[in-house]
Design a protein around this motif. Structure first.
Motif: not given
Length: 82
Positions: A19-25
């Motif tokens: 989950d790249l999106e959550q990792a970045v967030i």
């Protein structure tokens, strides 16, 4: 500071789960605000940076996060992840 470390850890977990999106967030939220113990944040940020480089090196969101880390590295010597 503990909150920032926890956010980076959540980011590492999200990145490893795909989950790249959550990792970045989580990673970006950890980097916001004042850091009282940069040394501790360095260790956890390096781990997230390594996972991002390994799994998502071509993704623009990962590149943006890694660039943010590099900017912090220029501002605070010793912060830059390897």
């Amino acid at each position: 500071m503990r909150n920032a470390e926890a956010r980076v850890t959540l980011g590492v977990t999200a990145a490893r789960e795909g989950d790249l999106e959550q990792a970045v967030i989580h990673g970006e939220r950890a980097l916001q605000g004042e850091r009282q113990s940069v040394r501790s944040l360095i260790m956890t940020s390096r781990e997230l940076a390594a996972v991002m480089k390994q799994r998502y090196s071509t993704e623009p969101a990962a590149q943006d996060y890694l660039n943010h880390l590099q900017e912090l590295g220029r501002e605070k010597p010793g912060f830059l992840p390897s």
